[in-house]
Design an enzyme around this catalytic site. Structure first.
Site, PDB file in Angstrom:
ATOM      1  N   LYS A 172       3.119 -10.820  10.642  1.00  0.00           N
ATOM      2  CA  LYS A 172       4.810 -10.732  10.296  1.00  0.00           C
ATOM      3  C   LYS A 172       4.621  -9.585  10.076  1.00  0.00           C
ATOM      4  CE  LYS A 172       6.594  -8.876   6.681  1.00  0.00           C
ATOM      5  NZ  LYS A 172       7.146  -8.084   7.222  1.00  0.00           N
ATOM      6  N   GLY A 225      -0.439  -1.061   3.777  1.00  0.00           N
ATOM      7  CA  GLY A 225       0.959  -0.648   3.270  1.00  0.00           C
ATOM      8  C   GLY A 225       0.434  -0.433   2.546  1.00  0.00           C
ATOM      9  N   SER A 226       1.571  -0.372   1.109  1.00  0.00           N
ATOM     10  CA  SER A 226       2.232   0.120  -0.417  1.00  0.00           C
ATOM     11  C   SER A 226       1.179  -0.241  -0.790  1.00  0.00           C
ATOM     12  CB  SER A 226       3.424   0.987  -0.549  1.00  0.00           C
ATOM     13  OG  SER A 226       3.344  -0.587  -1.158  1.00  0.00           O
ATOM     14  N   ASN A 227       0.269   1.227  -2.034  1.00  0.00           N
ATOM     15  CA  ASN A 227      -0.321   0.114  -3.026  1.00  0.00           C
ATOM     16  C   ASN A 227       0.383  -0.623  -3.567  1.00  0.00           C
ATOM     17  OD1 ASN A 227      -1.488   0.847  -5.602  1.00  0.00           O
ATOM     18  ND2 ASN A 227      -2.846   1.711  -4.492  1.00  0.00           N
ATOM     19  N   GLY A 230      -0.411  -4.045  -1.970  1.00  0.00           N
ATOM     20  CA  GLY A 230      -0.842  -4.165  -1.974  1.00  0.00           C
ATOM     21  C   GLY A 230      -1.677  -4.919  -3.243  1.00  0.00           C
ATOM     22  N   GLU A 247      -5.428  -2.245   3.275  1.00  0.00           N
ATOM     23  CA  GLU A 247      -5.383  -0.712   3.505  1.00  0.00           C
ATOM     24  C   GLU A 247      -4.732   0.050   3.236  1.00  0.00           C
ATOM     25  OE1 GLU A 247      -7.852   0.782   4.815  1.00  0.00           O
ATOM     26  OE2 GLU A 247      -8.850  -0.788   5.279  1.00  0.00           O
ATOM     27  N   CYS A 281      -1.454   6.952   7.782  1.00  0.00           N
ATOM     28  CA  CYS A 281      -2.235   6.491   5.925  1.00  0.00           C
ATOM     29  C   CYS A 281      -2.723   7.385   6.003  1.00  0.00           C
ATOM     30  CB  CYS A 281      -2.878   5.623   5.833  1.00  0.00           C
ATOM     31  SG  CYS A 281      -1.683   4.130   6.901  1.00  0.00           S
ATOM     32  N   GLU A 382       1.337   9.383  -3.032  1.00  0.00           N
ATOM     33  CA  GLU A 382       1.465   9.472  -1.772  1.00  0.00           C
ATOM     34  C   GLU A 382       3.066   9.582  -1.210  1.00  0.00           C
ATOM     35  OE1 GLU A 382       1.330   6.021   0.673  1.00  0.00           O
ATOM     36  OE2 GLU A 382      -0.176   7.160   2.343  1.00  0.00           O
TER      37      GLU A 382
HETATM   38  C1  UN1 Z   1      -2.693   4.302   9.764  1.00  0.00           C
HETATM   39  O1  UN1 Z   1      -1.955   5.153   9.731  1.00  0.00           O
HETATM   40  O2  UN1 Z   1      -2.434   3.471   8.572  1.00  0.00           O
HETATM   41  O3  UN1 Z   1      -6.833   8.095  12.656  1.00  0.00           O
HETATM   42  C2  UN1 Z   1      -3.432   4.922  10.360  1.00  0.00           C
HETATM   43  C3  UN1 Z   1      -5.330   7.902  12.643  1.00  0.00           C
HETATM   44  C4  UN1 Z   1      -4.772   6.640  13.318  1.00  0.00           C
HETATM   45  C5  UN1 Z   1      -4.344   6.065  12.694  1.00  0.00           C
HETATM   46  C6  UN1 Z   1      -4.025   5.661  10.903  1.00  0.00           C
HETATM   47  N1  UN1 Z   1      -6.229   6.623  14.058  1.00  0.00           N
HETATM   48  O4  UN1 Z   1      -5.030   8.451  11.816  1.00  0.00           O
END
Ligand code: UN1
Length: 491
Positions: A172, A225-227, A230, A247, A281, A382
């Protein structure tokens, strides 16, 4: 173009006949029409994945690897097109979109190779004439729920290890990047992936994601995605005892010590804070600066940030593309207002872009705050946009303390030329990824990716760490003594 779901090897319309539009965030043009699927399509996809699992788990892993190798070759062939579609669909500048596709290519070849490794181990039994080994085994159906900010890298980090380990997939993708998901699955189909091994369902978290979390036929969930989401994913799927990998966010910092190479630090900071418009992220949103170098760094950064060129990511001279949508612009601006009301000094930026050429897109000026304290909201939460906050510190100890005093722990970085500082930082920065003399972004696919504290729930993606999530261990004992040998008793 109208997209379809991919279920059991067929491209099919959503059962409810509903569609929605997918837009280019730089100019509002329509990219695709996308199914708004619901429980019915999702359940059909889960059923197809469950059926395919029985055959796919028995396909020798090196053969599964050969298919992934073909996927890698096709991704490579289509790299330019895919990158262009990506820029149109989610806005990152073309060079970065190419990098995103490259992560998918790298992951395909890496996981193809894992087909011939997937190492388990043998170990001596405590009893004579008895053999002991541990092997990796597939788990079942993986629900893969991905964000829009890395529309190729993140799905491939999840889907390819899931497949090489012998699982089947219901994918998805984020509602903002359906076209890239469609392209990826098309390529997997072309590479010869058998029907039902990967299924694609377009739709919302509440209508599609929720079914994946609750359906007993989905064994594991991998979510980025977001905390907040998550936590919901973990608690819902946890009730069904599903294995869950999360993550989530980051509040990543770069530390710059007085002894740093300032030219290098400036480049690393700009790339980490404003690359992908701060929507990684791993993006750097805090700059922890030792007092001796603080003013010089502030002046240089302000000057460089002012000269960053905003525009459509397909234009050659664009440095910074748009944010993903209008809500993102509003969210970023809300944080900027909070920063000002809490007493931070706005040095550059701080508003949506006024340029009439860009008004149809979701552009926000790259923004720098100084005089930020470690506890201010903009230094804790964030923002996921082009906002960087400078925090002044006395020494390395204080810098490390500030770095670690946030709810997240994905990535951190330090610019220093001193070997003692370097090793202290490596030991004490409490994040899953640490960079020395480079910014906070740029993880490579063969190393573990993930973070501590609120960034996740302890799993890592990529590298062999991904295999730990997508397989489970089976301990096998073969007794060739011809008699009953009782462990712990017949010593
Ligand atoms: C992300 O933002 O979820 O290290 C992944 C990095 C990229 C991956 C980011 N190779 O910024």
């Amino acid at each position: 173009m109208q997209l379809h779901n991919y279920i059991g090897g067929q491209w099919v319309k959503p059962a409810n006949g509903r569609y929605q539009q997918d837009f280019d965030p730089a100019n509002g043009q329509v990219v695709a029409e996308v199914p708004r699927s619901d429980a019915e399509d999702t359940r059909a996809a889960i059923k197809a994945a469950r059926q395919a699992f029985e055959t796919w788990r028995k396909v020798p892993a090196p053969k599964r690897g050969e298919i992934l190798f073909r996927v890698g070759t096709l991704l490579k062939e289509h790299k330019d097109d895919l990158a262009e579609y990506m820029t149109r669909e989610m806005g990152k500048v073309l060079m970065e979109a190419r990098g995103d596709v490259q992560e998918g290519i790298d992951m395909a070849f890496y996981m193809a190779g894992e087909g011939r490794r997937s190492f388990g181990y043998t170990t001596p039994s405590e009893l004579p004439n008895k053999f002991a080994m541990a092997t990796r085994n597939p788990i079942g159906v993986a629900g893969i729920i991905t964000p829009w900010n890395f529309p190729m890298a993140i799905p491939t980090w999840k889907i390819f290890p899931a497949l090489i380990c012998g699982n089947t997939v219901v994918f998805k993708p984020a509602s903002e990047t359906p076209y890239l998901a469609y392209q990826l699955v098309k390529i997997m189909e072309e590479a010869g992936l058998p029907a039902g091994v990967v299924n694609l369902v377009f739709g919302s978290g509440s209508e599609v994601g929720e079914i994946l979390l609750n359906d007993p036929d989905v064994d594991l969930i991998s979510f980025t995605g977001s905390n907040e989401t998550g936590r919901h994913v973990a608690s819902t799927a946890g009730q069904h005892l599903k294995r869950v990998s999360l993550e989530l966010g980051g509040k990543n910092a770069i530390i710059v010590l007085d002894d740093a190479n300032l030219d290098l630090a400036v480049e690393g900071i700009l790339w980490s804070a404003f690359g992908t418009t701060g929507q990684r992220c791993t993006a750097c949103s805090r700059l922890i600066v030792q007092e001796g170098i603080h003013e010089a760094l502030k002046t240089r950064l302000a000057e460089r940030i002012r000269s960053l060129k905003l525009g459509h990511g397909l234009e050659n001279n664009t440095d910074v593309g748009p944010l993903i949508n209008q809500q993102a612009v509003e969210k970023v601006h809300r944080y900027v207002e909070i920063g000002q009301s809490e007493g931070a000094e706005l040095v550059v930026g701080g508003s949506p872009v006024q340029d009439p050429i860009l008004t149809d897109g979701h552009f926000y000026l790259p923004t720098l705050f100084a005089g930020v304290t470690a506890q201010m909201t903009i230094a804790q939460e964030e923002i996921f946009g082009p906002v960087l906050s400078m925090i002044k510190v006395k020494d390395l100890d204080e810098a490390i303390r500030v770095n670690n005093q946030v709810a997240y722990g994905l990535s951190s970085s330090i610019f220093t030329q001193d070997v003692n500082n370097t090793f202290q930082a490596i030991r004490d920065l409490a994040t899953g990824i640490v960079y020395i003399n480079a910014g906070t972004t740029g993880a490579e696919i063969h190393l573990p990716f993930g973070g501590t504290r609120g960034t996740g729930n302890g799993h890592r993606e990529a590298g062999t760490a991904a295999m730990d999530f997508f397989s489970e261990w089976k301990a096998v004992y073969v007794d060739f003594s011809g008699q009953l040998q009782r462990a712990q008793i017949d010593t």
